[in-house]
Scaffold this active site. Sequence first.
Site, PDB file in Angstrom:
ATOM      1  N   GLY A  79    -105.279 -51.018  26.155  1.00 14.70           N
ATOM      2  CA  GLY A  79    -106.507 -51.435  25.490  1.00 14.70           C
ATOM      3  C   GLY A  79    -107.529 -51.897  26.512  1.00 14.70           C
TER       4      GLY A  79
ATOM      5  N   CYS B 122     -99.396 -51.017  29.782  1.00 14.06           N
ATOM      6  CA  CYS B 122    -100.691 -51.487  30.268  1.00 14.06           C
ATOM      7  C   CYS B 122    -101.071 -52.813  29.590  1.00 14.06           C
ATOM      8  CB  CYS B 122    -101.751 -50.404  30.087  1.00 14.06           C
ATOM      9  SG  CYS B 122    -103.282 -50.720  31.009  1.00 14.06           S
ATOM     10  N   TYR B 123    -102.093 -52.825  28.725  1.00 12.92           N
ATOM     11  CA  TYR B 123    -102.464 -54.057  28.030  1.00 12.92           C
ATOM     12  C   TYR B 123    -101.285 -54.603  27.233  1.00 12.92           C
ATOM     13  CZ  TYR B 123    -104.915 -57.400  25.089  1.00 12.92           C
ATOM     14  OH  TYR B 123    -105.306 -58.560  24.458  1.00 12.92           O
TER      15      TYR B 123
ATOM     16  N   HIS C   3     -99.503 -45.836  32.691  1.00 16.55           N
ATOM     17  CA  HIS C   3     -99.573 -45.083  31.438  1.00 16.55           C
ATOM     18  C   HIS C   3     -98.593 -43.909  31.484  1.00 16.55           C
ATOM     19  CE1 HIS C   3    -103.102 -46.963  29.494  1.00 16.55           C
ATOM     20  NE2 HIS C   3    -103.448 -47.250  30.739  1.00 16.55           N
TER      21      HIS C   3
ATOM     22  N   GLU D 275     -97.798 -42.024  29.104  1.00 13.38           N
ATOM     23  CA  GLU D 275     -98.158 -40.993  28.132  1.00 13.38           C
ATOM     24  C   GLU D 275     -99.043 -39.905  28.709  1.00 13.38           C
ATOM     25  OE1 GLU D 275    -101.347 -44.239  27.486  1.00 13.38           O
ATOM     26  OE2 GLU D 275     -99.273 -44.062  28.200  1.00 13.38           O
TER      27      GLU D 275
ATOM     28  N   SER E  61    -111.944 -21.696   7.667  1.00 15.13           N
ATOM     29  CA  SER E  61    -112.798 -21.087   8.686  1.00 15.13           C
ATOM     30  C   SER E  61    -112.145 -19.873   9.311  1.00 15.13           C
ATOM     31  CB  SER E  61    -113.103 -22.106   9.793  1.00 15.13           C
ATOM     32  OG  SER E  61    -111.934 -22.359  10.563  1.00 15.13           O
ATOM     33  N   GLY E  62    -110.821 -19.753   9.155  1.00 16.13           N
ATOM     34  CA  GLY E  62    -110.084 -18.680   9.804  1.00 16.13           C
ATOM     35  C   GLY E  62    -109.448 -19.112  11.103  1.00 16.13           C
ATOM     36  N   GLY E  63    -109.812 -20.315  11.592  1.00 21.68           N
ATOM     37  CA  GLY E  63    -109.187 -20.859  12.781  1.00 21.68           C
ATOM     38  C   GLY E  63    -107.820 -21.426  12.470  1.00 21.68           C
ATOM     39  N   VAL E  64    -107.100 -21.831  13.520  1.00 20.74           N
ATOM     40  CA  VAL E  64    -105.733 -22.294  13.331  1.00 20.74           C
ATOM     41  C   VAL E  64    -105.682 -23.571  12.496  1.00 20.74           C
ATOM     42  CG1 VAL E  64    -105.755 -23.500  15.561  1.00 20.74           C
ATOM     43  CG2 VAL E  64    -103.587 -22.922  14.495  1.00 20.74           C
ATOM     44  N   ASP E  65    -106.636 -24.478  12.681  1.00 16.25           N
ATOM     45  CA  ASP E  65    -106.567 -25.771  11.989  1.00 16.25           C
ATOM     46  C   ASP E  65    -106.655 -25.604  10.478  1.00 16.25           C
ATOM     47  OD1 ASP E  65    -106.605 -26.671  14.596  1.00 16.25           O
ATOM     48  OD2 ASP E  65    -108.719 -27.239  14.544  1.00 16.25           O
TER      49      ASP E  65
ATOM     50  N   SER F 207    -106.386 -22.890   8.767  1.00 19.29           N
ATOM     51  CA  SER F 207    -105.368 -21.961   8.271  1.00 19.29           C
ATOM     52  C   SER F 207    -104.034 -22.660   8.058  1.00 19.29           C
ATOM     53  CB  SER F 207    -105.190 -20.788   9.244  1.00 19.29           C
ATOM     54  OG  SER F 207    -106.387 -20.048   9.371  1.00 19.29           O
TER      55      SER F 207
ATOM     56  N   LYS G 121    -103.507 -30.226  18.685  1.00 14.14           N
ATOM     57  CA  LYS G 121    -103.565 -28.779  18.485  1.00 14.14           C
ATOM     58  C   LYS G 121    -102.208 -28.109  18.701  1.00 14.14           C
ATOM     59  CE  LYS G 121    -107.002 -26.637  18.155  1.00 14.14           C
ATOM     60  NZ  LYS G 121    -107.788 -26.172  17.000  1.00 14.14           N
TER      61      LYS G 121
END
Length: 540
Positions: free
Chosen positions: A75, A102-103, A189, A191, A243-247, A249, A395
């Site tokens: 943070g 970290c924080y 970090h 991650e 939209s036809g995009g992966v998300d 769809s 994604k």
Amino acid sequence: MSTPEHLAQGGSAPAPTPTASTPRPVLVVDYGAQYAQLIARRVREANVYSEIVPHTMAVADMLAKEPAAIILSGGPASVYAEDAPATDPALFDAGVPVLGICYGFQSMARALGGTVANTGAREYGSTVVRVAGTGELLAGSPVQQTVWMSHGDAVHAAPAGFDVLATSDGSPVAAFEDRERHLYGMQWHPEVKHSVLGQEALERFLYDGAGLEPTWTPGNVIAEQVQAIRAQVGDARVICGLSGGVDSSVAAALVQEAVGDQLTCVFVDHGLLRAGEAEQVEQDFVAATGIRLVVVDAAQRFLDALAGVTDPETKRKIIGREFIRVFEQAARDVVAEAGAHGEEVRFLVQGTLYPDVVESGGGEGAANIKSHHNVGGLPEDMRFELVEPLRTLFKDEVRAVGLELGVPEAIVWRQPFPGPGLGIRIIGEVTGERLEILRAADAIAREELSAAGLDREIWQCPVVLLADVRSVGVQGDGRTYGHPVVLRPVSSEDAMTADWSRVPYDVLARISTRITNSVPEVNRVVLDVTSKPPGTIEWE
């Protein structure tokens, strides 16, 4: 790295193992970090279920979730500032394994009686830490390792009962653990990929420190979301903005899995699409999924609404508003066509991902980088309730879910394309003529990248038209005064950070030559070599 076989050999009082059907979550406590969700995503990469909760949640409420483990995020605050988020010491007496990062590491140290102070020697970016003891968290680590730091304060003395595991030039105590109480912490970090052995350290905490097994998979995500969608939607009608995009769809496929023919997908041709995009949606997606699709031609409506607008935030908000208005009309048409008089379509499905939420100012303390049309760009008087089954995913996780659902690879591996489309890839006013110029240039770039076999190596390659900029050129032995276009090829894992892709020079040369030869309004092609940060992937 620990393995299930290693876990079977035993250890110090492991926490109960979650099952796939009723997993006990690893809670990531968000102290305002941009990357709190990235921690949760790394936990899921270890095939362990995770959820994010705000630091303002009471310890009793956290424990009511029956967490298998708890991770305290980083943070921006200083732990000894007057208004800094504090950590209730009761958390560490609950018998739940805890990792501070970290924080969160400093907050844990302070809450348990350790000393945190400003060293005067800040550590940002790549840093070498020296492993001072074996311990459980860093077992098997080399004596020195490269990690990613971002701090000005440091732990100077560990709390009683803790063993110091690592130090650095700016951190007298860079990592510690109390194995008996299953409490662990590190200043760096783990991650982020820049911490070379970061994932290994997280997995040691999960597998060894918390005694968990790697049983969480995309199939679990599907089961969880199908259940959540059914609970939210019931027997109501639903439309999905496709939209036809992966998300969108994958979101549509998830909702269809949950509620079947209660779903109607609405594809809005807003006139801001790439060449061939509308045809691909109408043919490929419907053929692959069998989902009912309604196509709305709203190109002129969007062009009229965007006339004279050059500010990117205003563009995004206009596009978001017009999307909702078109959906509202489409919903009325869906009901009328079905003859369901008096029945409303209450729910709108969107393929919102977590990076959209973060950049639009969502989450604890996150800055508003830009308003995504499906998050910060939605109108306040919107009538729909949103169904966003991918809102906590990145994604690559969405792609894994899509493959698990049987969505065709051609759709799953399609390069990301923003909802506002080419409207935010034209720097300046959006007009029909400028859209045609950009479509032609974009189609050439995509064709050449595909021909070179770079589709999966490059995360995304926006082509940007600098519509309000002109440059002098020479074409056909004459002077030209045309537009430049920018190629923005980037490589990324999750769109939170990105680096510019080192596209081979011969491929760049073919793209440039074809564009300047085939698109008469363009006489210059330039390459964007900026990482994210400081630049975003899209220019607007």
